[in-house]
Structure formats: structure tokens, C-alpha cells
Design a protein around this motif. Structure first.
Motif, short mmCIF file in Angstrom:
data_model
loop_
_atom_site.label_atom_id
_atom_site.label_comp_id
_atom_site.label_asym_id
_atom_site.label_seq_id
_atom_site.Cartn_x
_atom_site.Cartn_y
_atom_site.Cartn_z
N LYS A 296 0.80 -1.35 0.05
CA LYS A 296 -0.21 0.06 -0.09
C LYS A 296 0.91 1.25 -0.05
O LYS A 296 0.24 2.26 -0.45
CB LYS A 296 -0.98 0.03 1.10
CG LYS A 296 -1.90 -0.98 1.11
CD LYS A 296 -3.04 -0.88 2.36
CE LYS A 296 -4.08 -1.79 2.30
NZ LYS A 296 -5.24 -1.77 3.44
N LYS A 297 2.12 1.30 0.55
CA LYS A 297 2.87 2.50 0.54
C LYS A 297 4.16 2.19 -0.14
O LYS A 297 4.57 3.06 -0.98
CB LYS A 297 3.09 2.70 2.13
CG LYS A 297 3.45 4.02 2.63
CD LYS A 297 3.53 4.22 4.10
CE LYS A 297 3.97 5.77 4.28
NZ LYS A 297 3.86 5.86 5.64
N ASN A 298 5.14 1.53 0.46
CA ASN A 298 6.44 1.24 -0.21
C ASN A 298 6.66 1.13 -1.66
O ASN A 298 7.52 1.94 -2.25
CB ASN A 298 7.16 0.17 0.69
CG ASN A 298 7.63 0.50 1.97
OD1 ASN A 298 6.70 1.31 2.70
ND2 ASN A 298 8.53 0.02 2.77
N LEU A 299 5.88 0.44 -2.29
CA LEU A 299 5.85 -0.08 -3.62
C LEU A 299 5.44 1.06 -4.39
O LEU A 299 6.04 1.38 -5.70
CB LEU A 299 5.06 -1.05 -4.04
CG LEU A 299 5.67 -2.62 -3.45
CD1 LEU A 299 4.68 -3.70 -3.75
CD2 LEU A 299 7.08 -2.65 -3.85
N THR A 300 4.38 2.07 -4.14
CA THR A 300 3.99 3.12 -4.71
C THR A 300 4.97 4.11 -4.66
O THR A 300 5.30 4.78 -5.83
CB THR A 300 2.61 3.90 -4.01
OG1 THR A 300 1.70 2.93 -3.96
CG2 THR A 300 2.50 4.88 -4.65
N ALA A 301 5.75 4.59 -3.64
CA ALA A 301 6.96 5.47 -3.68
C ALA A 301 8.00 5.08 -4.52
O ALA A 301 8.48 5.81 -5.14
CB ALA A 301 7.24 5.59 -2.12
N PHE A 302 8.30 3.71 -4.28
CA PHE A 302 9.34 3.09 -4.97
C PHE A 302 9.25 3.23 -6.43
O PHE A 302 9.99 3.65 -7.45
CB PHE A 302 9.76 1.76 -4.62
CG PHE A 302 10.67 1.03 -5.60
CD1 PHE A 302 12.13 1.34 -5.23
CD2 PHE A 302 10.50 -0.15 -6.30
CE1 PHE A 302 13.11 0.50 -5.82
CE2 PHE A 302 11.70 -0.88 -7.07
CZ PHE A 302 12.75 -0.43 -6.51
N LYS A 303 8.08 3.00 -6.96
CA LYS A 303 7.82 3.06 -8.50
C LYS A 303 8.01 4.40 -8.98
O LYS A 303 8.25 4.68 -10.03
CB LYS A 303 6.36 2.41 -8.82
CG LYS A 303 6.32 0.82 -8.58
CD LYS A 303 4.99 0.18 -9.34
CE LYS A 303 4.06 0.53 -8.33
NZ LYS A 303 2.76 -0.46 -8.45
N SER A 304 7.47 5.31 -8.18
CA SER A 304 7.63 6.69 -8.35
C SER A 304 9.06 7.21 -8.76
O SER A 304 9.14 8.00 -9.42
CB SER A 304 7.01 7.70 -7.30
OG SER A 304 5.62 7.37 -7.27
N ARG A 305 9.85 6.62 -7.73
CA ARG A 305 11.51 7.16 -7.98
C ARG A 305 11.94 6.36 -9.11
O ARG A 305 12.65 7.11 -9.85
CB ARG A 305 12.21 6.64 -6.73
CG ARG A 305 11.56 7.46 -5.40
CD ARG A 305 12.49 7.24 -4.21
NE ARG A 305 12.59 5.85 -3.98
CZ ARG A 305 11.86 5.27 -2.99
NH1 ARG A 305 10.73 5.97 -2.52
NH2 ARG A 305 11.97 3.92 -2.54
N VAL A 306 11.60 5.14 -9.65
CA VAL A 306 11.91 4.32 -10.90
C VAL A 306 11.67 5.21 -11.97
O VAL A 306 12.34 5.36 -12.92
CB VAL A 306 11.39 3.13 -10.66
CG1 VAL A 306 11.85 2.31 -12.09
CG2 VAL A 306 12.24 2.24 -9.62
N LYS A 307 10.25 5.69 -12.12
CA LYS A 307 9.76 6.42 -12.86
C LYS A 307 10.50 7.70 -13.21
O LYS A 307 11.04 8.08 -14.37
CB LYS A 307 8.25 6.92 -12.90
CG LYS A 307 7.41 5.48 -12.96
CD LYS A 307 5.86 6.10 -12.61
CE LYS A 307 4.90 4.97 -12.77
NZ LYS A 307 3.28 5.35 -12.26
N GLU B 82 7.48 -3.74 -14.01
CA GLU B 82 6.33 -2.99 -14.27
C GLU B 82 6.36 -1.48 -14.76
O GLU B 82 5.89 -1.23 -15.97
CB GLU B 82 5.18 -3.09 -12.88
CG GLU B 82 3.96 -2.39 -13.19
CD GLU B 82 3.16 -2.19 -11.94
OE1 GLU B 82 2.41 -1.12 -11.91
OE2 GLU B 82 3.44 -3.07 -10.85
N VAL B 83 7.24 -0.81 -14.22
CA VAL B 83 7.38 0.50 -14.49
C VAL B 83 8.38 0.53 -15.87
O VAL B 83 7.99 1.25 -16.74
CB VAL B 83 8.24 1.27 -13.31
CG1 VAL B 83 8.30 2.59 -13.98
CG2 VAL B 83 7.13 1.33 -12.23
N ALA B 84 9.55 -0.19 -15.65
CA ALA B 84 10.34 0.00 -16.84
C ALA B 84 10.08 -0.88 -18.00
O ALA B 84 10.71 -0.59 -19.27
CB ALA B 84 11.90 -0.46 -16.06
#
Length: 362
Positions: A238-249, A312-314
Motif C-alpha cells: 500500500k505504501k512502499n511500492l507506490t513510492a518506489f515505483k515513483s522514484r524508478v519512473k 512493471e514500470v520499466a
């Protein structure tokens, strides 16, 4: 004015003046060099490290060199214009205790040459950095390196983001990063804040055994049993993966802004081993935030969530998955995360093979 109160005011004033002088002299408020130093970026330095207590070696010591731009690389030393591949990551990219000639970047470059191809590769790894730190590098460090125009940026990430949970995730909030402001300025430029951050990082590295030290793997029990706190899984989802994906983007956006292709590499670790598709993790139970239990198999489950988020992001074409390789063994690591020269050689060769299969070597 009471004598005691006067004494307190005088001492407080002296302390405040002292803090201001320290910040002005050593902080990054007026000196970009100090700012980079406070963020852990070493420039124009050469060290000799005795590594006999870490892994078997014929050489008593290794040479660790950084050029005037803060980059590590033999063929690209003080020549950023030559760099075709820039590698970004934490300590497993930096490889503090491997010789300049033994890093996986040097092995990757040599593998190119052995296959009749010229490729210049540079190491921008910084010990302890997570993706938050990598974003700071793209904002504060890389733009200051004139003529740096890599064709590919390899992001070797995942392990250092594993521990960014709960209260740490607040510091990782992507909105805070985008809004900037006074707090962000302090974190970037204050020498005292960054000294505190480094001490906290050392404490955390010791606690989670991510610092450099020799592990006796013959005495490390592994198990198939999974231990991972359900609340920790919920926080990740709910929290960590959302922030992590934002940083990867944002890392992808940066790479594309400098006309480089971003490629992500997931990291291997000996907190678990995979054999014939079965995951065996370290048996010892550890805790995040002093309350969320996990063992080696649980670690694998959470790290896999981070790796899946990267894909998922890359996109699958831009991800090299080394985390799930089954041939990692105790000869490749001197602790759970850091590689011996044998392991670094294997990493460099695997990256070349994957880059070829993905169509990035022609």
C-alpha cells in the motif's frame, strides 16, 4: 537578568555561532564540492585497502580510485566524454573493497573488448545510496559533469530500498522531493544533518548486516520456511511500492532527458539461494522497525515485490534479472550482499550476456 539565565543565553549563542560557522565552512550552501562530499560522493582520491579479512586473495591490498568528477573507471578516468555506459547504484555498484581492475564494470568492459567491441564504462556507485540518493545524484551531481553523455545508464538497484519502511518511507515521499523547500535544502546542503544521516546509516548497516564484513556461510543455516509479518506485506503493497515505483519512473525520465537508455538490473544476495526453483532463506529471524519479522525466505518475497515493481514500470525489455539466478554461491560473496572478485566477474559476464539477448549489443 538572573545570572543563570544569562549564562544559558551566552552558551546558547556561542553554540549557535559555532553551528553557523561549521555550516558555512563545510556545508554545501556556497560550495558544490562540499555538497557532493556531504552526499557521500568522493572526488579525486586514491585509497589502498587491506582486504585479507574479507575474502581469499593473493594480493594483500586493493586500489580504489575516484577521478576529479567522482567517477570510478580506468579507461574513462577524468574523461567523461568517453563514457558510453554509466552505472548507478549503491555499495554493490561502488564495490569499495574490490580493486579498480576487478569491478564488474571493468569485467563488462573487458567482455566487450574480448568480443571485438569498444565500450567505455564508468562507475557512479555511492556506498549506501537507495533510489532516493540516485535521484539526488541526477539532480546535484551528474549535471555538474561536463560532457557526460552516456548512451546507456545501468541502474543496479533494489537491496538498499528494501529497508525503507514506515518512518523511512516518509523521508522517501515523492511529493516531498518534488516540492523541495527549506527542509529539502537542509537535507541536501547541511553538513551536520548529513553527518547525522551517515551515522544513522552506519547504525542501520550494522543492525541489518549490510555493512562490509566476512560471513562464514558454512555456519549459516538456511530453511524453506517463510517468515514475513503480514503488516509488513501490507505496508509494502500500500505504501512502499507506490513510492518506489515513483522514484524508478523519475530515474527513467532523467535517463531519457539526457538521451540515454535506462536499463535496470536486479541484485543477487545470499540472504537466500534458489535451487531447482525452490527458495532457501537464512533461518535467523530479523525485524524491520523493531516489530516486523522476516527471515531469508521472507526477504526474498519482499525483494521480489521491488523487482516486480521495476519490471512493471520499466518494461521487461529494460530489466536484467540477476536476483533469481540459481548459480550464485559462497565463492561469489564475502557477506550477504557484496561480491568477491569471482562474483564481480560473474556479474559482469552475465550483464553482457543479457544485454546481448535484449538486443543492446550489436
Amino acid at each position: 537578568m538572573p545570572k543563570k539565565l544569562k549564562l544559558i543565553l551566552i552558551n546558547s549563542s556561542i553554540l549557535l555561532i559555532g553551528i553557523i560557522l561549521i555550516e558555512l565552512c563545510f556545508g554545501g550552501w556556497f560550495s558544490s564540492s562540499n555538497q557532493l562530499s556531504n552526499l557521500g560522493i568522493i572526488k579525486d582520491a586514491k585509497f589502498e585497502f587491506d582486504v585479507r579479512n574479507l575474502y581469499a586473495t593473493k594480493k594483500q591490498s586493493i586500489t580504489y580510485t575516484r577521478d576529479k568528477f567522482g567517477l570510478r573507471g580506468i579507461s574513462t578516468y577524468n574523461q567523461p566524454e568517453k563514457i558510453k555506459i554509466l552505472t548507478v547504484g549503491g555499495s554493490t555498484t561502488d564495490q569499495r573493497y574490490l580493486d579498480d581492475s576487478q569491478t564488474w564494470q571493468e569485467i563488462l568492459e573487458k567482455t566487450y573488448r574480448d568480443n571485438g567491441k569498444e565500450m567505455y564504462i564508468s562507475n557512479a556507485g555511492v556506498d549506501g545510496q537507495s533510489t532516493y540518493g540516485h535521484l539526488k545524484s541526477t539532480e546535484i551531481w551528474f549535471p555538474k559533469i561536463e560532457k557526460l553523455q552516456p548512451e546507456i545508464i545501468l541502474f543496479y538497484i533494489g537491496i538498499n530500498d528494501f529497508y525503507r519502511v514506515n518512518s523511512d518511507a516518509k523521508y522517501d515521499d515523492i511529493q516531498q522531493m518534488e516540492s523541495g523547500g527549506f527542509v529539502s535544502q537542509i537535507k541536501d546542503k547541511s553538513v551536520l544533518y548529513n553527518a547525522y544521516r551517515k551515522l544513522k546509516g552506519i547504525q542501520k548497516a550494522t543492525k541489518f548486516e549490510v555493512g562490509h564484513r566476512k560471513i562464514n556461510f558454512s555456519r549459516t543455516p538456511y530453511t524453506q520456511e517463510e517468515i514475513v509479518n503480514e503488516k509488513l506485506l501490507e505496508i509494502y503493497d500500500k505504501k512502499n511500492l507506490t513510492a518506489f515505483k515513483s522514484r524508478v519512473k523519475k530515474l527513467i525520465v532523467y535517463a531519457k532527458s539526457v538521451n540515454a537508455t535506462p536499463i535496470f538490473i536486479t541484485q543477487p544476495t545470499l540472504t537466500y539461494r534458489i535451487r531447482n526453483g525452490v527458495v532457501y532463506g537464512t533461518e535467523a529471524t530479523k525485524y524491520l522497525e523493531e516489530k516486523y519479522a522476516y527471515n531469508g525466505v521472507g526477504y526474498y518475497k519482499l525483494l521480489s515485490k521491488l523487482n516486480d515493481a521495476i519490471t512493471e514500470v520499466a518494461g521487461k525489455k529494460y530489466v536484467i534479472n540477476l536476483s533469481n539466478e540459481e548459480d550464485w554461491n559462497i565463492m561469489d560473496f564475502y557477506d550477504y550482499y557484496h561480491n568477491t572478485p569471482i562474483g564481480a566477474k560473474k556479474i559482469g559476464e552475465k550483464i553482457y550476456q543479457n544485454l546481448t539477448e535484449l538486443g543492446f549489443v550489436k
